[in-house]
Design an enzyme around this catalytic site. Structure first.
Site, mmCIF file in Angstrom:
data_model
loop_
_atom_site.group_PDB
_atom_site.id
_atom_site.type_symbol
_atom_site.label_atom_id
_atom_site.label_comp_id
_atom_site.label_asym_id
_atom_site.label_seq_id
_atom_site.Cartn_x
_atom_site.Cartn_y
_atom_site.Cartn_z
ATOM 1 N N TYR A 12 92.493 10.684 12.434
ATOM 2 C CA TYR A 12 91.843 11.892 12.179
ATOM 3 C C TYR A 12 90.502 12.075 12.928
ATOM 4 C CZ TYR A 12 87.489 13.673 9.059
ATOM 5 O OH TYR A 12 86.565 14.253 8.556
ATOM 6 N N ASP A 32 99.033 5.499 20.033
ATOM 7 C CA ASP A 32 99.037 5.063 18.447
ATOM 8 C C ASP A 32 100.301 4.881 17.831
ATOM 9 O OD1 ASP A 32 98.611 6.097 15.698
ATOM 10 O OD2 ASP A 32 97.042 7.121 16.279
ATOM 11 N N PHE A 72 89.884 3.523 18.870
ATOM 12 C CA PHE A 72 89.802 3.819 17.559
ATOM 13 C C PHE A 72 90.952 3.227 16.848
ATOM 14 C CE2 PHE A 72 88.368 7.881 19.492
ATOM 15 C CZ PHE A 72 87.441 8.226 18.725
ATOM 16 N N ALA A 73 92.165 2.746 17.244
ATOM 17 C CA ALA A 73 93.153 2.376 16.708
ATOM 18 C C ALA A 73 92.514 1.030 15.883
ATOM 19 C CB ALA A 73 94.177 1.753 17.569
ATOM 20 N N SER A 116 81.586 0.150 12.544
ATOM 21 C CA SER A 116 81.278 0.753 11.289
ATOM 22 C C SER A 116 79.959 0.317 10.720
ATOM 23 C CB SER A 116 82.645 0.361 10.315
ATOM 24 O OG SER A 116 82.113 0.595 9.202
ATOM 25 N N TYR A 140 87.278 -5.857 6.264
ATOM 26 C CA TYR A 140 87.367 -4.780 7.244
ATOM 27 C C TYR A 140 86.125 -4.854 8.245
ATOM 28 C CZ TYR A 140 86.368 0.042 8.980
ATOM 29 O OH TYR A 140 85.936 0.822 9.879
ATOM 30 N N LYS A 144 85.482 -5.390 12.216
ATOM 31 C CA LYS A 144 84.776 -4.828 13.105
ATOM 32 C C LYS A 144 83.583 -5.603 13.986
ATOM 33 C CE LYS A 144 87.110 -0.677 12.956
ATOM 34 N NZ LYS A 144 87.088 0.045 14.225
ATOM 35 N N ARG A 220 75.303 7.976 0.251
ATOM 36 C CA ARG A 220 75.807 7.858 1.544
ATOM 37 C C ARG A 220 75.343 8.874 2.332
ATOM 38 N NH1 ARG A 220 77.262 4.101 -0.673
ATOM 39 N NH2 ARG A 220 79.068 2.985 -1.045
HETATM 40 N N1 UFG Z 1 83.897 7.767 -4.535
HETATM 41 C C1 UFG Z 1 84.097 8.195 -5.601
HETATM 42 N N2 UFG Z 1 85.386 8.753 -6.122
HETATM 43 C C2 UFG Z 1 86.000 8.702 -5.068
HETATM 44 C C3 UFG Z 1 86.187 8.295 -3.780
HETATM 45 C C4 UFG Z 1 84.727 7.546 -3.464
HETATM 46 O O1 UFG Z 1 83.092 8.331 -6.504
HETATM 47 O O2 UFG Z 1 87.341 9.078 -5.251
HETATM 48 C C5 UFG Z 1 82.521 7.259 -3.917
HETATM 49 C C6 UFG Z 1 82.618 5.788 -3.616
HETATM 50 O O3 UFG Z 1 82.560 4.986 -4.698
HETATM 51 C C7 UFG Z 1 81.270 5.943 -2.895
HETATM 52 C C8 UFG Z 1 81.344 7.079 -2.050
HETATM 53 O O4 UFG Z 1 81.814 8.001 -3.002
HETATM 54 O O5 UFG Z 1 80.024 5.712 -3.425
HETATM 55 C C9 UFG Z 1 81.751 7.287 -0.797
HETATM 56 O O6 UFG Z 1 83.079 6.817 -0.689
HETATM 57 P P1 UFG Z 1 84.041 6.927 0.410
HETATM 58 O O7 UFG Z 1 85.330 6.180 0.104
HETATM 59 O O8 UFG Z 1 84.246 8.305 0.859
HETATM 60 O O9 UFG Z 1 83.513 5.912 1.753
HETATM 61 P P2 UFG Z 1 82.728 4.545 1.789
HETATM 62 O O10 UFG Z 1 81.370 4.684 1.766
HETATM 63 O O11 UFG Z 1 83.473 3.655 0.773
HETATM 64 O O12 UFG Z 1 83.304 4.052 3.175
HETATM 65 C C10 UFG Z 1 83.452 4.838 4.359
HETATM 66 C C11 UFG Z 1 84.411 4.429 5.107
HETATM 67 C C12 UFG Z 1 84.485 3.183 5.552
HETATM 68 C C13 UFG Z 1 82.911 2.813 6.231
HETATM 69 C C14 UFG Z 1 81.934 3.233 5.260
HETATM 70 C C15 UFG Z 1 80.664 3.188 5.846
HETATM 71 O O13 UFG Z 1 85.800 4.728 4.517
HETATM 72 O O14 UFG Z 1 85.187 2.693 6.763
HETATM 73 O O15 UFG Z 1 81.967 4.461 5.081
HETATM 74 O O16 UFG Z 1 79.687 3.927 5.361
HETATM 75 F F1 UFG Z 1 82.825 1.474 6.477
#
Ligand code: UFG
Length: 320
Positions: A12, A32, A72-73, A116, A140, A144, A220
């Site tokens: 992505y 990749d 990125f990989a 990250s 993870y 990193k 976030r």
């Molecule tokens: N969330 C929901 N429902 C969902 C998916 C997510 O409520 O179906 C919530 C999660 O609990 C979290 C927020 O939305 O509070 C964001 O979740 P994401 O899964 O979109 O992203 P994360 O913050 O967990 O993780 C992402 C990347 C990681 C990185 C991180 C750093 O996937 O690789 O951001 O901020 F480390």
């Protein structure tokens, strides 16, 4: 003309960066293994090797003619890393080590790496500065951080020039001539695509409404994938021999899960179906980037807001 090796260029963020590099006149080689990326996401015009960064022979071939690398990989799901820490260590740290060894052997020392916010772990202080003590709370993030530490050593000992870009939450999509470059994860765990895919039968699950935040849901810092990709090109320009810089990429502000849902309902024109469920393991309450270093060192700041991320993601998902 400069040629850049992009590892993970079928993914992505990698694919979006490849598209931007090609638009700006770079030659690009992609390596990749397509374990999570898609060969048809590699933008036309790039030379593509399907293979693993763990395979020194294919890495050597892919590096031929390149003068810089954007790496990125990696395996990148927090939850999966808790279940399969060895997969993450082997792939992310072991694979990066093979890549760095092959670069060293080929006399290529300029590298931009995807790191990250997961390296920081929980932080009481927000926004998070790059100087924040790294205490990852999952494998993870540990992998990193380990890669960032390898680069610090390589810059000091082998005169590498490296920048680690620490992403916060990446969203949105990029339109190119052949269609949209977008998130195609299986299973999808990220908030915005899940919001946009939610139906009355399969509503969005909001993970936790009892966090210590303004509305009880996690906060976030979201950044558009095209803005993020642009920062990589700026980082290439900012590389300095012997120096390893760590730079956050986010917006400098945060949105709660509920705010993302409300904004999405507005963008798509219907109410996103959602249910409230328990917290998801491993989630920190709040993650917001300080982006002052990106501004001063890269001359970068995000140009696209949350609505534009959601709108582009929505168009891309409804187009494929
Ligand atoms: N969330 C929901 N429902 C969902 C998916 C997510 O409520 O179906 C919530 C999660 O609990 C979290 C927020 O939305 O509070 C964001 O979740 P994401 O899964 O979109 O992203 P994360 O913050 O967990 O993780 C992402 C990347 C990681 C990185 C991180 C750093 O996937 O690789 O951001 O901020 F480390």
């Amino acid at each position: 003309m400069s040629r850049v090796l992009v590892t993970g260029g079928a993914g992505y963020i990698g694919g979006t960066t490849v598209a931007l590099l090609l638009q700006r006149g770079f030659e690009v080689t992609v390596l990749d293994d397509c374990s999570t990326g898609h060969a048809d996401s590699v933008p036309a015009g790039a030379t593509f090797y399907q293979g693993s960064i763990l395979d020194g022979d294919v890495v050597r071939k892919a590096l031929a003619g390149c003068d810089a690398v954007i790496h990125f990989a990696a395996k990148s799901l927090v939850g999966e890393s808790v279940e399969k820490p060895d997969l993450y260590r082997n792939n992310n740290i072991g694979g990066s080590q093979v890549l760095f060894d092959e670069m060293d052997g080929a006399g290529i020392s300029r590298i931009v790496v995807s790191s990250s916010a997961a390296t920081y772990g929980d932080s009481k202080v927000q926004p998070i500065l790059e100087t924040h003590k790294a205490h990852p709370t999952n494998p993870y993030g540990e992998t990193k951080l380990a890669v960032d530490n390898l680069l610090t050593d390589l810059c000091a000992e082998e005169n590498f020039a490296a920048i680690s870009l620490r992403y916060f939450n990446v969203a949105g999509a990029m339109k190119i001539d052949s269609g949209w470059l977008t998130e195609r994860h299986n299973p999808e765990t990220h908030l915005i695509p899940n919001v946009l895919k939610a139906t009355a039968d399969k509503p969005l699950k909001i993970f936790g409404t009892d966090w210590d935040t303004k509305d009880g849901t996690c906060i976030r810092d979201y950044v558009h994938v095209v803005d993020l990709a642009d920062a990589h090109l700026r980082a290439l320009d900012a590389l300095k021999a012997g120096a390893h810089e760590i730079i956050n990429l986010g917006s400098g502000g945060g949105y709660s899960v509920r705010e993302v849902v409300t904004t999405s309902s507005k963008v798509v024109g219907y109410e996103i179906p959602a249910v409230e469920v328990d917290r998801r393991a491993g989630d920190p309450a709040v993650l917001i980037a300080s982006i002052e270093k990106a501004k001063s060192m890269l001359g970068w700041e995000p140009t696209r807001d949350l609505e534009s991320m959601i709108s582009d993601a929505y168009q891309s998902l409804t187009a494929v």
